[in-house]
Design an enzyme around this catalytic site. Structure first.
Site, PDB file in Angstrom:
ATOM      1  N   ILE A  10     112.339 -32.928  17.076  1.00  9.51           N
ATOM      2  CA  ILE A  10     113.542 -33.882  17.128  1.00  9.51           C
ATOM      3  C   ILE A  10     114.139 -34.057  18.298  1.00  9.51           C
ATOM      4  O   ILE A  10     114.335 -35.386  18.570  1.00  9.51           O
ATOM      5  CB  ILE A  10     114.702 -33.689  15.943  1.00  9.51           C
ATOM      6  CG1 ILE A  10     114.053 -33.291  14.620  1.00  9.51           C
ATOM      7  CG2 ILE A  10     115.656 -34.493  15.672  1.00  9.51           C
ATOM      8  CD1 ILE A  10     114.729 -32.683  13.639  1.00  9.51           C
ATOM      9  N   ALA A  40     119.128 -26.813  19.126  1.00  8.74           N
ATOM     10  CA  ALA A  40     118.299 -25.571  19.198  1.00  8.74           C
ATOM     11  C   ALA A  40     118.636 -24.697  17.965  1.00  8.74           C
ATOM     12  O   ALA A  40     119.921 -24.416  17.779  1.00  8.74           O
ATOM     13  CB  ALA A  40     118.761 -24.851  20.504  1.00  8.74           C
ATOM     14  N   TYR A  95     118.440 -18.581   6.514  1.00  7.26           N
ATOM     15  CA  TYR A  95     118.502 -19.732   7.295  1.00  7.26           C
ATOM     16  C   TYR A  95     119.504 -20.800   6.806  1.00  7.26           C
ATOM     17  O   TYR A  95     120.271 -21.117   7.731  1.00  7.26           O
ATOM     18  CB  TYR A  95     117.036 -20.550   7.367  1.00  7.26           C
ATOM     19  CG  TYR A  95     117.097 -22.013   7.888  1.00  7.26           C
ATOM     20  CD1 TYR A  95     117.362 -22.171   9.448  1.00  7.26           C
ATOM     21  CD2 TYR A  95     117.013 -22.861   7.084  1.00  7.26           C
ATOM     22  CE1 TYR A  95     117.377 -23.088   9.732  1.00  7.26           C
ATOM     23  CE2 TYR A  95     117.183 -24.280   7.641  1.00  7.26           C
ATOM     24  CZ  TYR A  95     117.196 -24.441   9.018  1.00  7.26           C
ATOM     25  OH  TYR A  95     117.386 -25.535   9.497  1.00  7.26           O
ATOM     26  N   ASN A 135     114.410 -33.248   4.886  1.00  2.47           N
ATOM     27  CA  ASN A 135     112.957 -32.723   5.393  1.00  2.47           C
ATOM     28  C   ASN A 135     112.467 -33.775   6.523  1.00  2.47           C
ATOM     29  O   ASN A 135     112.099 -35.059   6.307  1.00  2.47           O
ATOM     30  CB  ASN A 135     111.720 -32.448   4.716  1.00  2.47           C
ATOM     31  CG  ASN A 135     112.153 -31.116   3.881  1.00  2.47           C
ATOM     32  OD1 ASN A 135     113.146 -30.958   3.401  1.00  2.47           O
ATOM     33  ND2 ASN A 135     111.036 -30.392   3.899  1.00  2.47           N
ATOM     34  N   ILE A 171      99.063 -25.682  -0.917  1.00  2.50           N
ATOM     35  CA  ILE A 171     100.226 -26.038  -1.361  1.00  2.50           C
ATOM     36  C   ILE A 171     100.782 -24.874  -2.149  1.00  2.50           C
ATOM     37  O   ILE A 171      99.973 -24.172  -2.798  1.00  2.50           O
ATOM     38  CB  ILE A 171     100.137 -27.164  -2.470  1.00  2.50           C
ATOM     39  CG1 ILE A 171      99.732 -28.504  -1.922  1.00  2.50           C
ATOM     40  CG2 ILE A 171     101.305 -27.198  -3.364  1.00  2.50           C
ATOM     41  CD1 ILE A 171      99.358 -29.647  -2.819  1.00  2.50           C
ATOM     42  N   ARG A 201     111.368 -32.967  -2.277  1.00  8.08           N
ATOM     43  CA  ARG A 201     112.379 -32.835  -1.084  1.00  8.08           C
ATOM     44  C   ARG A 201     112.574 -34.225  -0.656  1.00  8.08           C
ATOM     45  O   ARG A 201     111.866 -35.322  -1.239  1.00  8.08           O
ATOM     46  CB  ARG A 201     111.375 -32.192   0.178  1.00  8.08           C
ATOM     47  CG  ARG A 201     111.121 -30.744   0.038  1.00  8.08           C
ATOM     48  CD  ARG A 201     112.227 -30.017   0.245  1.00  8.08           C
ATOM     49  NE  ARG A 201     111.961 -28.425   0.191  1.00  8.08           N
ATOM     50  CZ  ARG A 201     111.940 -27.895  -0.949  1.00  8.08           C
ATOM     51  NH1 ARG A 201     112.296 -28.576  -2.099  1.00  8.08           N
ATOM     52  NH2 ARG A 201     111.685 -26.386  -1.149  1.00  8.08           N
ATOM     53  N   ARG A 242     106.997 -19.701  -2.641  1.00 11.15           N
ATOM     54  CA  ARG A 242     107.606 -18.695  -1.365  1.00 11.15           C
ATOM     55  C   ARG A 242     108.956 -18.689  -1.566  1.00 11.15           C
ATOM     56  O   ARG A 242     109.718 -19.486  -2.292  1.00 11.15           O
ATOM     57  CB  ARG A 242     107.547 -19.410  -0.048  1.00 11.15           C
ATOM     58  CG  ARG A 242     106.086 -19.412   0.463  1.00 11.15           C
ATOM     59  CD  ARG A 242     105.969 -19.972   1.678  1.00 11.15           C
ATOM     60  NE  ARG A 242     106.434 -21.474   1.742  1.00 11.15           N
ATOM     61  CZ  ARG A 242     106.441 -22.268   2.634  1.00 11.15           C
ATOM     62  NH1 ARG A 242     105.647 -22.003   3.726  1.00 11.15           N
ATOM     63  NH2 ARG A 242     106.847 -23.414   2.877  1.00 11.15           N
TER      64      ARG A 242
END
Length: 314
Positions: free
Chosen positions: A18, A80, A148, A177, A207, A215, A272
């Site tokens: 980005i 960052a 996160y 996303n 997947i 999303r 996950r």
């Protein structure tokens, strides 16, 4: 891109996916840009040659201080970050170090050098957790499912308190996303890049889960425009930057497969930890207060991304 007043700007993470697009846009509209990036998750490949570059880690206070001293920015774009959900689950302290302490280091330099404004790249998807209502707006309860998400929220709170104590204006942008050209297909960064890269190379991508995870996919150019508008906006605020729409992982796969003309099926694997089932963002506030609107529809964005990835294969 939108018109901007010429400024001295500093972009942390400016060599990344980005960040490098943002740097291009800032330079093409005549701003001075200094990029601070440690190249741990990026390279100088997409770095605009007109930008000043400082290969510095945001955890390196002396290096960061020197970058600020040399550039004396009016506006800082802080991109960052450590942005891997699964890695943050395994190594929360590493994630917090970069996303929380790194942000504090950036804020400290903003304070020292009289920066007037900071624009922070946060996350919408990882912040709200499993949403209690959809689309999730900025007032949705915060309930991160991963370290996160927690570290990005902590960074937001530090930005609010330190900026208000030091009369620095701030905008926090909570992205859906983000996808588009220059996104790395390695790691877990984005399914669009991962799927496109695999299918172009004749491989079946994986997947995780049943493919029904949804999303809010927002094109990188739209995200850049949000940053440019945030730089111009007065006052402080938090804004969701998405599309008000959700797309399932399987739909993304199908769109990419049809663009590539591939009949390879995906492979399925276990879901996950830390992955939200369904989220999309209400972006009305960004429209009302920043005059921002996403311009790129998902099929057009995927088309551009696939075309770009093809040029990378040659």
């Amino acid at each position: 891109y939108v018109e901007v007043v010429l400024m001295k700007t500093l972009v942390t993470g400016g060599a990344g996916f980005i960040g490098s697009h943002l740097v291009n846009a800032l330079i093409s509209s005549g701003n001075e840009v200094t990029v601070v990036d440690d190249l741990s998750a990026s390279s100088t490949k997409y770095l605009d040659p007109k930008a000043k570059f400082s290969e510095t880690d945001i955890l390196d206070v002396a290096g960061l201080n020197q970058s600020f001293q040399e550039s004396l920015p009016d506006v800082v774009f802080h991109l960052a970050a450590h942005a891997s959900v699964s890695e943050s689950v395994k190594h929360p302290e590493y994630d917090a170090n970069i996303n929380v302490l790194g942000t504090l280091n950036v804020l400290e330099q903003c304070k020292l050098f009289g920066v007037s404004r900071i624009v922070f790249s946060s996350t919408g998807g990882a912040l709200y957790g499993e949403p209690t209502y959809l689309p999730a707006d900025e007032d949705h309860p915060i309930h991160p499912l991963s370290p996160y998400g927690a570290s990005k929220f902590a960074a937001e709170i530090f930005i609010e308190s330190i900026c208000e104590l030091n009369s620095i204006s701030y905008t926090i942008l909570r992205y859906g996303n983000v996808y588009g050209p220059r996104q790395s297909p390695y790691g877990e960064a984005g399914v669009v890049a991962i799927f496109a890269n695999a299918l172009i190379n004749g491989e079946s991508p994986v997947i995780y889960g049943d493919g029904k995870h949804q999303r809010d996919y927002v094109y990188v150019e739209d995200v850049v425009n949000a940053n440019l508008l945030a730089m111009e906006s007065p006052g402080n605020g938090k804004f969701n930057i998405g599309t008000n729409l959700s797309t399932s992982v399987r739909q993304i796969f199908d769109l990419i497969a049809s663009e590539i003309n591939s009949d390879l099926p995906p492979r399925y694997d276990d879901e996950r930890a830390g992955d939200v089932r369904k989220i999309y963002l209400n972006c009305d506030k960004a429209f009302q207060e920043l005059n921002w609107n996403p311009q790129v529809a998902i099929h057009n964005g995927i088309k551009s991304t696939v075309e770009w990835m093809r040029t990378q294969q040659r």
